[in-house]
Design a protein around this motif. Structure first.
Motif, PDB file in Angstrom:
ATOM      1  N   MET A  32       0.846  -1.207   0.000  1.00  0.00           N
ATOM      2  CA  MET A  32       0.000   0.000   0.000  1.00  0.00           C
ATOM      3  C   MET A  32       0.876   1.249   0.000  1.00  0.00           C
ATOM      4  SD  MET A  32      -2.833   1.282   2.808  1.00  0.00           S
ATOM      5  CE  MET A  32      -3.908  -0.119   2.549  1.00  0.00           C
ATOM      6  N   LYS A  33       0.573   2.167  -0.916  1.00  0.00           N
ATOM      7  CA  LYS A  33       1.309   3.429  -0.990  1.00  0.00           C
ATOM      8  C   LYS A  33       0.509   4.529  -0.293  1.00  0.00           C
ATOM      9  CE  LYS A  33       3.832   2.294  -5.208  1.00  0.00           C
ATOM     10  NZ  LYS A  33       4.168   2.700  -6.596  1.00  0.00           N
ATOM     11  N   ILE A  34       1.123   5.150   0.706  1.00  0.00           N
ATOM     12  CA  ILE A  34       0.434   6.103   1.577  1.00  0.00           C
ATOM     13  C   ILE A  34       1.112   7.464   1.531  1.00  0.00           C
ATOM     14  CG2 ILE A  34      -0.289   6.608   3.949  1.00  0.00           C
ATOM     15  CD1 ILE A  34      -0.205   3.586   4.489  1.00  0.00           C
ATOM     16  N   ILE A  35       0.289   8.501   1.505  1.00  0.00           N
ATOM     17  CA  ILE A  35       0.792   9.867   1.693  1.00  0.00           C
ATOM     18  C   ILE A  35       0.263  10.379   3.021  1.00  0.00           C
ATOM     19  CG2 ILE A  35       0.583  12.264   0.925  1.00  0.00           C
ATOM     20  CD1 ILE A  35       0.735  11.319  -1.915  1.00  0.00           C
ATOM     21  N   SER A  36       1.161  10.899   3.839  1.00  0.00           N
ATOM     22  CA  SER A  36       0.784  11.461   5.135  1.00  0.00           C
ATOM     23  C   SER A  36       0.817  12.975   5.055  1.00  0.00           C
ATOM     24  CB  SER A  36       1.750  10.982   6.222  1.00  0.00           C
ATOM     25  OG  SER A  36       1.602  11.755   7.398  1.00  0.00           O
ATOM     26  N   LEU A  37      -0.232  13.601   5.564  1.00  0.00           N
ATOM     27  CA  LEU A  37      -0.329  15.057   5.543  1.00  0.00           C
ATOM     28  C   LEU A  37      -0.047  15.690   6.899  1.00  0.00           C
ATOM     29  CD1 LEU A  37      -3.527  15.530   3.325  1.00  0.00           C
ATOM     30  CD2 LEU A  37      -1.162  15.145   2.623  1.00  0.00           C
ATOM     31  N   VAL A  38       0.422  14.875   7.847  1.00  0.00           N
ATOM     32  CA  VAL A  38       0.643  15.356   9.218  1.00  0.00           C
ATOM     33  C   VAL A  38       1.936  14.756   9.780  1.00  0.00           C
ATOM     34  CG1 VAL A  38      -0.316  15.490  11.546  1.00  0.00           C
ATOM     35  CG2 VAL A  38      -1.847  15.505   9.571  1.00  0.00           C
ATOM     36  N   PRO A  39       2.796  15.574  10.389  1.00  0.00           N
ATOM     37  CA  PRO A  39       4.065  15.068  10.923  1.00  0.00           C
ATOM     38  C   PRO A  39       3.936  13.889  11.887  1.00  0.00           C
ATOM     39  CG  PRO A  39       4.115  17.454  10.849  1.00  0.00           C
ATOM     40  CD  PRO A  39       2.710  17.052  10.485  1.00  0.00           C
ATOM     41  N   SER A  40       3.013  13.968  12.829  1.00  0.00           N
ATOM     42  CA  SER A  40       2.894  12.880  13.806  1.00  0.00           C
ATOM     43  C   SER A  40       2.357  11.600  13.174  1.00  0.00           C
ATOM     44  CB  SER A  40       2.007  13.316  14.976  1.00  0.00           C
ATOM     45  OG  SER A  40       0.754  13.780  14.522  1.00  0.00           O
ATOM     46  N   ILE A  41       1.588  11.732  12.107  1.00  0.00           N
ATOM     47  CA  ILE A  41       1.111  10.546  11.391  1.00  0.00           C
ATOM     48  C   ILE A  41       2.264   9.905  10.631  1.00  0.00           C
ATOM     49  CG2 ILE A  41      -0.363   9.752   9.494  1.00  0.00           C
ATOM     50  CD1 ILE A  41      -2.458  11.775  10.410  1.00  0.00           C
ATOM     51  N   THR A  42       3.099  10.721  10.012  1.00  0.00           N
ATOM     52  CA  THR A  42       4.266  10.202   9.303  1.00  0.00           C
ATOM     53  C   THR A  42       5.163   9.410  10.247  1.00  0.00           C
ATOM     54  OG1 THR A  42       4.238  12.086   7.778  1.00  0.00           O
ATOM     55  CG2 THR A  42       6.297  10.841   7.939  1.00  0.00           C
ATOM     56  N   GLU A  43       5.435   9.988  11.413  1.00  0.00           N
ATOM     57  CA  GLU A  43       6.272   9.303  12.396  1.00  0.00           C
ATOM     58  C   GLU A  43       5.636   7.978  12.818  1.00  0.00           C
ATOM     59  OE1 GLU A  43       8.532  10.308  16.587  1.00  0.00           O
ATOM     60  OE2 GLU A  43       6.565  11.191  16.232  1.00  0.00           O
ATOM     61  N   THR A  44       4.330   7.985  13.017  1.00  0.00           N
ATOM     62  CA  THR A  44       3.628   6.776  13.444  1.00  0.00           C
ATOM     63  C   THR A  44       3.702   5.687  12.385  1.00  0.00           C
ATOM     64  OG1 THR A  44       2.114   8.074  14.830  1.00  0.00           O
ATOM     65  CG2 THR A  44       1.401   5.860  14.201  1.00  0.00           C
ATOM     66  N   LEU A  45       3.560   6.058  11.127  1.00  0.00           N
ATOM     67  CA  LEU A  45       3.650   5.074  10.043  1.00  0.00           C
ATOM     68  C   LEU A  45       5.021   4.397  10.038  1.00  0.00           C
ATOM     69  CD1 LEU A  45       1.898   7.076   7.178  1.00  0.00           C
ATOM     70  CD2 LEU A  45       1.029   5.003   8.272  1.00  0.00           C
ATOM     71  N   PHE A  46       6.074   5.178  10.209  1.00  0.00           N
ATOM     72  CA  PHE A  46       7.412   4.583  10.236  1.00  0.00           C
ATOM     73  C   PHE A  46       7.624   3.750  11.493  1.00  0.00           C
ATOM     74  CE2 PHE A  46       8.609   7.936   7.059  1.00  0.00           C
ATOM     75  CZ  PHE A  46       9.014   7.048   6.067  1.00  0.00           C
TER      76      PHE A  46
END
Length: 242
Positions: free
Chosen positions: A1-15
């Motif tokens: 699944m290819k995801i784009i995150s629009l929020v810093p804390s969401i990006t960190e959580t995904l990683f």
């Protein structure tokens, strides 16, 4: 699944869930954690100034946004072309549900449970008998604070503090005169980058008031970031609570 995150804390959580830069294919310029991984991800603008055409060119399977962090009209435009998950997180319960839902989506339910357990333990260990009244400033000219319906208010409360402006909503403007009612004033590192010089300015008007700089990420970043600031929040509570 290819995801784009629009929020810093969401990006960190995904990683934190173990995703790679092949899966997180887009992020905002404010997505700074974890540095070694986000540097390999395409920047698609700021949280409130998205590059819609850039996002279209990346053709994500999912875009994860946030009701407060992102502009409604831009998110609605993206919804015309892609699947968009708009998160809305005001409380720690909302945050727990977000992590659980994300874990289910990524087939990483066990990781989600572990993250939530770690976050819960942060606040379960904080015990305060008589909370101090805190004025938490997020902006200058005009001074702005946080009301009861914000995630920051929830983290303050769970960390053993009482928000002086808990009877207000959202992010109200306040006067220096109102700040004098606080036991302690927190100047956040974000979104306005408060520094020592700003403490000095306020101290001239309130020479006896205790004013300190605090890590804005610790109070405002939802997702998995909370489990990384456990010592910071506990130490702050221990030092400044009664």
């Amino acid at each position: 699944m290819k995801i784009i995150s629009l929020v810093p804390s969401i990006t960190e959580t995904l990683f934190d869930f173990g995703l790679t830069a092949d899966e997180v294919i887009g992020r905002t310029k404010f997505c700074i954690h974890p540095l070694n991984l986000v540097r390999n991800v395409e920047i698609i603008g700021g949280t409130k100034n998205l590059n819609i055409e850039k996002i279209k060119s990346l053709q994500p399977d999912l875009i994860i946004a946030n009701k407060e962090e992102n502009e409604k009209l831009q998110v609605e435009e993206l919804m015309k072309y892609f699947k968009v998950w708009v998160t809305d997180i005001e409380t720690l319960e909302d945050n727990q549900n977000f992590i659980s839902e994300l874990g289910s989506l990524l087939n990483k339910e066990i990781s989600a449970q572990n993250f939530n357990q770690k976050i819960n333990s942060v606040f379960n260990d904080i015990k305060v008998s008589l909370p101090k009244k805190i004025a938490y400033l997020i902006w200058k000219n005009p001074y702005m604070t946080v009301g009861s319906d914000t995630f920051i208010n929830e983290v303050l409360q769970k960390s053993g503090f009482e928000n002086l402006f808990k009877n207000r909503k959202r992010y109200p403007e306040i006067s220096v005169e109102e700040l004098k009612e606080a036991d302690l004033i927190f100047l956040s590192s974000e979104p306005f980058p408060f520094q020592q010089k700003h403490i000095d300015e306020l101290q001239k008007e309130m020479p006896t008031k205790e004013i300190i700089l605090v890590d804005g990420e610790a109070f405002s970043w939802f997702g998995t970031h909370l489990m990384k600031v456990d010592n910071y929040l506990k130490d702050l509570s221990l030092k400044y609570s009664v």
